[in-house]
Motif scaffolding. Structure first.
Motif, PDB file in Angstrom:
ATOM      1  N   TRP A 134     -12.774   8.603  -2.200  1.00 42.32           N
ATOM      2  CA  TRP A 134     -13.774   7.521  -2.037  1.00 42.32           C
ATOM      3  C   TRP A 134     -15.155   7.975  -2.515  1.00 42.32           C
ATOM      4  CZ3 TRP A 134     -10.741   3.699  -1.818  1.00 42.32           C
ATOM      5  CH2 TRP A 134      -9.666   3.628  -0.942  1.00 42.32           C
ATOM      6  N   TYR A 173     -14.085  -5.654  -4.544  1.00 37.51           N
ATOM      7  CA  TYR A 173     -13.428  -4.643  -5.397  1.00 37.51           C
ATOM      8  C   TYR A 173     -11.984  -5.052  -5.697  1.00 37.51           C
ATOM      9  CZ  TYR A 173     -10.819  -0.497  -6.712  1.00 37.51           C
ATOM     10  OH  TYR A 173      -9.957   0.367  -7.351  1.00 37.51           O
ATOM     11  N   TYR A 193      -1.115   7.956   2.780  1.00 36.43           N
ATOM     12  CA  TYR A 193      -2.476   7.567   2.390  1.00 36.43           C
ATOM     13  C   TYR A 193      -3.271   8.815   1.967  1.00 36.43           C
ATOM     14  CZ  TYR A 193      -7.440   6.546   3.567  1.00 36.43           C
ATOM     15  OH  TYR A 193      -8.816   6.449   3.565  1.00 36.43           O
ATOM     16  N   CYS A 236     -16.045   0.933  -3.162  1.00 34.86           N
ATOM     17  CA  CYS A 236     -15.732  -0.454  -3.564  1.00 34.86           C
ATOM     18  C   CYS A 236     -16.906  -1.075  -4.325  1.00 34.86           C
ATOM     19  CB  CYS A 236     -15.397  -1.301  -2.333  1.00 34.86           C
ATOM     20  SG  CYS A 236     -13.820  -0.844  -1.583  1.00 34.86           S
ATOM     21  N   LYS A 295     -20.825  12.653  10.301  1.00 34.58           N
ATOM     22  CA  LYS A 295     -19.404  12.471  10.618  1.00 34.58           C
ATOM     23  C   LYS A 295     -18.629  13.665  10.045  1.00 34.58           C
ATOM     24  CE  LYS A 295     -17.799   9.125  12.148  1.00 34.58           C
ATOM     25  NZ  LYS A 295     -17.527   8.208  13.245  1.00 34.58           N
ATOM     26  N   CYS A 335      -9.603  12.256   2.562  1.00 35.57           N
ATOM     27  CA  CYS A 335      -9.513  11.021   1.770  1.00 35.57           C
ATOM     28  C   CYS A 335     -10.833  10.695   1.067  1.00 35.57           C
ATOM     29  CB  CYS A 335      -9.019   9.838   2.597  1.00 35.57           C
ATOM     30  SG  CYS A 335     -10.106   9.360   3.933  1.00 35.57           S
ATOM     31  N   TYR A 336     -11.964  11.205   1.603  1.00 34.31           N
ATOM     32  CA  TYR A 336     -13.239  10.966   0.919  1.00 34.31           C
ATOM     33  C   TYR A 336     -13.337  11.764  -0.376  1.00 34.31           C
ATOM     34  CZ  TYR A 336     -14.479   8.628   5.237  1.00 34.31           C
ATOM     35  OH  TYR A 336     -14.483   7.773   6.304  1.00 34.31           O
ATOM     36  N   GLY A 341     -16.064   4.587   1.890  1.00 36.54           N
ATOM     37  CA  GLY A 341     -15.073   3.616   1.422  1.00 36.54           C
ATOM     38  C   GLY A 341     -15.739   2.396   0.802  1.00 36.54           C
ATOM     39  N   ARG A 399     -19.909   9.413   6.000  1.00 33.39           N
ATOM     40  CA  ARG A 399     -21.271   8.970   6.332  1.00 33.39           C
ATOM     41  C   ARG A 399     -21.959  10.071   7.128  1.00 33.39           C
ATOM     42  NH1 ARG A 399     -20.063   4.821  11.206  1.00 33.39           N
ATOM     43  NH2 ARG A 399     -17.842   5.221  11.381  1.00 33.39           N
ATOM     44  N   TRP A 426       0.842  -1.208   0.000  1.00 31.50           N
ATOM     45  CA  TRP A 426       0.000   0.000   0.000  1.00 31.50           C
ATOM     46  C   TRP A 426       0.876   1.256   0.000  1.00 31.50           C
ATOM     47  CZ3 TRP A 426      -4.933   0.497  -1.155  1.00 31.50           C
ATOM     48  CH2 TRP A 426      -5.817  -0.555  -0.922  1.00 31.50           C
ATOM     49  N   HIS A 462     -21.216   3.760   3.777  1.00 31.76           N
ATOM     50  CA  HIS A 462     -19.952   4.422   4.113  1.00 31.76           C
ATOM     51  C   HIS A 462     -19.175   4.695   2.821  1.00 31.76           C
ATOM     52  CE1 HIS A 462     -15.835   4.904   5.538  1.00 31.76           C
ATOM     53  NE2 HIS A 462     -16.365   5.233   6.711  1.00 31.76           N
TER      54      HIS A 462
HETATM   55  C1  LIG Z   1      -9.481  -0.958  -1.908  1.00 34.05           C
HETATM   56  C2  LIG Z   1      -9.834  -0.831  -0.512  1.00 34.05           C
HETATM   57  C3  LIG Z   1      -9.408  -1.901   0.405  1.00 34.05           C
HETATM   58  C4  LIG Z   1     -10.546   0.230  -0.139  1.00 34.05           C
HETATM   59  C5  LIG Z   1     -10.931   0.548   1.224  1.00 34.05           C
HETATM   60  C6  LIG Z   1     -12.026   1.526   1.200  1.00 34.05           C
HETATM   61  C7  LIG Z   1     -12.404   1.963   2.583  1.00 34.05           C
HETATM   62  C8  LIG Z   1     -13.238   1.058   3.419  1.00 34.05           C
HETATM   63  C9  LIG Z   1     -12.024   3.174   2.972  1.00 34.05           C
HETATM   64  C10 LIG Z   1     -12.413   3.776   4.250  1.00 34.05           C
HETATM   65  C11 LIG Z   1     -11.269   4.376   4.915  1.00 34.05           C
HETATM   66  C12 LIG Z   1     -11.646   5.147   6.156  1.00 34.05           C
HETATM   67  C13 LIG Z   1     -11.356   6.583   6.207  1.00 34.05           C
HETATM   68  C14 LIG Z   1     -12.179   4.519   7.177  1.00 34.05           C
HETATM   69  C15 LIG Z   1     -12.471   5.265   8.434  1.00 34.05           C
HETATM   70  O1  LIG Z   1     -13.681   4.866   8.953  1.00 34.05           O
HETATM   71  P1  LIG Z   1     -14.140   5.598  10.270  1.00 34.05           P
HETATM   72  O2  LIG Z   1     -15.394   4.995  10.740  1.00 34.05           O
HETATM   73  O3  LIG Z   1     -13.012   5.649  11.252  1.00 34.05           O
HETATM   74  O4  LIG Z   1     -14.272   7.063   9.714  1.00 34.05           O
HETATM   75  P2  LIG Z   1     -15.470   8.090   9.650  1.00 34.05           P
HETATM   76  O5  LIG Z   1     -15.530   8.708  10.979  1.00 34.05           O
HETATM   77  O6  LIG Z   1     -14.995   9.055   8.590  1.00 34.05           O
HETATM   78  O7  LIG Z   1     -16.698   7.333   9.239  1.00 34.05           O
END
Ligand SMILES: CC(C)=CCC/C(C)=C/CC/C(C)=C/COP(=O)(O)OP(=O)(O)O
Ligand SMILES: [Zn+2]
Length: 425
Positions: free
Chosen positions: A306, A207, A355, A257, A297, A302-303, A253, A294, A101, A251
Motif C-alpha cells: 500500500w 480506485y 492477503y 487508492c 501505528k 501489507c503496507y 490503504g 499511519r 479477492w 492511511h
Molecule cells: C482496492 C482496495 C479496496 C484497497 C483497500 C486499501 C485499504 C484501505 C487497505 C487497508 C488495509 C488495512 C491493513 C487496514 C487496517 O486498518 P487498521 O486501522 O486496522 O490498521 P492500522 O493499525 O495498521 O492502521
C-alpha cells in the motif's frame, strides 16, 4: 477559533497532563547512566501504544540478528498450492464475501513468484468460479447469490487478467453491463458507492472503479466527473490521504487508492506531491525497517504494497525515491516469512494468510525494481509502467515478475489483458 480555522477536537486524542523533566547534562553521566536515565523517562511516558511498539520491535530484532534470509519460494509455492487443492478450513467462512479477492490474492501470488505455477487447471477453476458468481459476465459479487460489489468486481477483473484468456474467458466479460453499473454507483460528490443497494463511498470505491474501467478500456469523462476534486480534498495536512474528503486521518490503504486513481487520471500534480513524499517516508519505521499505515501505528507487511507502491508510482512519475528499498527488503525477508511455514505475514508472531502473502510479495517485487512511466500508451486507457531490476539493492534478486504498482498485477499479464480490450466501447 479567531483565525477562522476549525479543528476537530475529536481527532486530537485525549489530553495528557504536561510534565517537565530536566535531564542532567550528557557529560555529567557516564554512557550507561545516561541510557538508564533516558529509559526511565521513556517508562514514565509509557502507554499501550509504546508498549505494543516495543514488543513488535523486540520481535523484529530477534529476526534481524539472524543470517540474511532469501525468499523461501518453495515454501510459499507449497502454501499456495494447498489453497487450490484442498477445501478451506471452517474459520475462513469470515471471508465468504471475499471469494474473488481470495482468487486474486492466490493467483497473483503464484504469478509474481513463478508464473507457470498458475497452471491451466487453476486458471479454469478461477474462471469457472467467477462466472458462476456472475453468469452474465459482471458486475461481480463476493460469492454466489451475493449483490454485485465494486471491490468484488475489481478483484474479479484482476483475477481474470491473470488467466491468459483461457477458453476465451476475456470475451465473456460484459463490459457494457459493468460500465452502466459503475455509472449507477456514481455519487454527486464524485465518489462511487460500493454497491447499489447499500455501501460506503470512499477512495477505495474510486480506485476500484477507475482500475476496472481503465483495464477494460471503458473509462469516460462522465465516469470521471468530480473524481479529481474528491481526491484533492482527501489529502490531509500530513500529506497522506484519508478515505473521505476532509474527514479522515491519512492511511496507507486509502492513500494507495487515491494516488493510483490520480495516476489513472494523469493528475498526480494536482495534489501536494512534496507532502505526500514526506508522508510516505515517515511511514517507514527506522528500526523495524518496514512500513506502518499511519502515524504511531505498528509496522505491517501489507503496507509494503500500500505504501511501497505509492512510493513506486511517485518514482515512476519522476519525483524521486522517498523510501529505502533495502530496508523494506530486509523487513520482508527477515520478519515476514519462515522457511518451515509457507506464506507471508504481517509481522513476527502472526500467521501467514493469502492477503499478506500477495501484498508482501508485491512489496518485495517493488523493493527489487526501479520504475518509469511508459510514455507510449497505445490504444488503452490503462496506465502502463516500465520496471527493471533495482541496481542499488544490497541483496540478491528473488527473480520475481515485474509488477505494475497501479494495478497490483504483473506487467506481462496486464499488457496482454489491456491489449485485448483495445477498442473503446
Ligand atoms: C482496492 C482496495 C479496496 C484497497 C483497500 C486499501 C485499504 C484501505 C487497505 C487497508 C488495509 C488495512 C491493513 C487496514 C487496517 O486498518 P487498521 O486501522 O486496522 O490498521 P492500522 O493499525 O495498521 O492502521
Ligand atoms: Zn496487514
Amino acid at each position: 477559533m479567531s483565525n477562522g480555522v476549525s479543528v476537530k477536537a475529536k481527532l486530537l486524542g485525549r489530553k495528557r497532563e504536561i510534565t517537565e523533566r530536566i535531564l542532567p547534562e550528557e557529560e555529567a553521566l557516564d554512557a550507561e547512566e545516561y541510557i538508564e536515565t533516558v529509559e526511565d523517562i521513556m517508562k514514565e511516558v509509557e502507554t499501550e501504544t509504546t508498549i505494543d511498539r516495543q514488543t513488535t520491535l523486540d520481535a523484529c530484532n530477534e529476526w534481524f540478528v539472524k543470517d540474511s534470509q532469501p525468499l523461501f519460494k518453495n515454501s510459499h509455492l507449497k502454501y499456495l498450492q494447498y489453497a487450490f487443492k484442498l477445501q478451506f478450513p471452517a474459520n475462513l467462512t469470515a471471508l465468504d464475501a471475499s471469494q474473488p479477492w481470495m482468487l486474486y490474492w492466490i493467483a497473483n501470488s503464484f504469478k509474481v513468484l513463478q508464473p507457470e505455477e498458475l497452471t491451466e487447471e487453476f486458471q479454469r477453476k478461477i474462471v469457472q468460479k467467477l462466472f458462476t458468481i456472475s453468469p452474465q459476465g459482471g458486475p461481480f459479487g463476493g460469492g454466489v447469490g451475493q449483490l454485485p460489489h465494486i471491490a468484488g468486481s475489481y478483484a474479479s477483473i484482476n483475477a481474470l487478467s491473470l488467466c491468459n484468456n483461457i477458453d476465451n474467458c476475456w470475451d465473456k466479460i460484459n463490459r457494457k453491463a459493468i460500465y452502466n453499473w459503475l455509472l449507477k454507483l456514481k455519487q454527486p460528490d464524485g465518489g462511487f458507492k460500493t454497491c447499489l443497494e447499500v455501501g460506503e463511498n470512499d477512495t477505495r470505491g474510486i480506485y476500484c472503479a477507475l482500475s476496472i474501467a481503465s483495464m477494460l478500456n471503458i473509462i469516460t469523462p462522465e465516469l470521471c466527473e468530480g473524481v479529481l476534486d474528491y481526491l484533492i480534498n482527501c489529502q490531509t495536512y500530513e500529506g497522506g490521504f484519508g478515505g473521505c474528503p476532509q474527514e479522515d486521518e491519512g492511511h496507507g490503504g486509502y492513500t494507495f487508492c487515491a494516488v493510483a486513481s490520480l495516476m489513472i487520471l494523469n493528475k498526480l500534480d494536482s495534489v501536494d506531491v512534496e507532502a505526500l513524499m514526506r508522508w510516505c517516508s515517515s511511514r517507514q519505521c527506522n528500526e523495524e525497517k518496514g512500513f506502518n499505515g499511519r502515524a504511531n501505528k505498528l509496522v505491517d507487511g501489507c503496507y509494503s504494497f500500500w505504501v511501497g507502491s505509492t512510493a513506486a508510482m511517485l518514482e515512476a512519475s519522476g519525483k524521486g525515491l522517498c523510501v529505502s528499498k533495502n530496508a523494506l527488503h530486509e523487513y520482508i525477508c527477515q520478519c515476514c516469512q519462515t522457511e518451515q511455514d509457507g506464506g507471508l505475514r504481517d509481522k513476527p508472531g502472526k500467521y501467514a494468510d493469502f492477503y499478506h502473502t500477495n501484498y508482501v510479495l508485491l512489496g518485495l517485487a517493488i523493493s527489487e525494481s526501479e520504475y518509469t512511466l511508459q510514455t507510449k500508451q497505445e490504444n488503452t486507457s490503462a496506465v502502463l509502467i516500465e520496471s527493471k531490476s533495482n541496481t542499488k539493492l544490497d541483496y540478491a534478486l528473488s527473480n520475481l515478475q515485474e509488477i505494475n504498482p497501479i494495478y497490483g498485477v504483473p506487467i506481462a499479464d496486464l499488457t496482454k489483458f489491456v491489449a485485448h480490450f483495445n477498442t473503446h466501447l
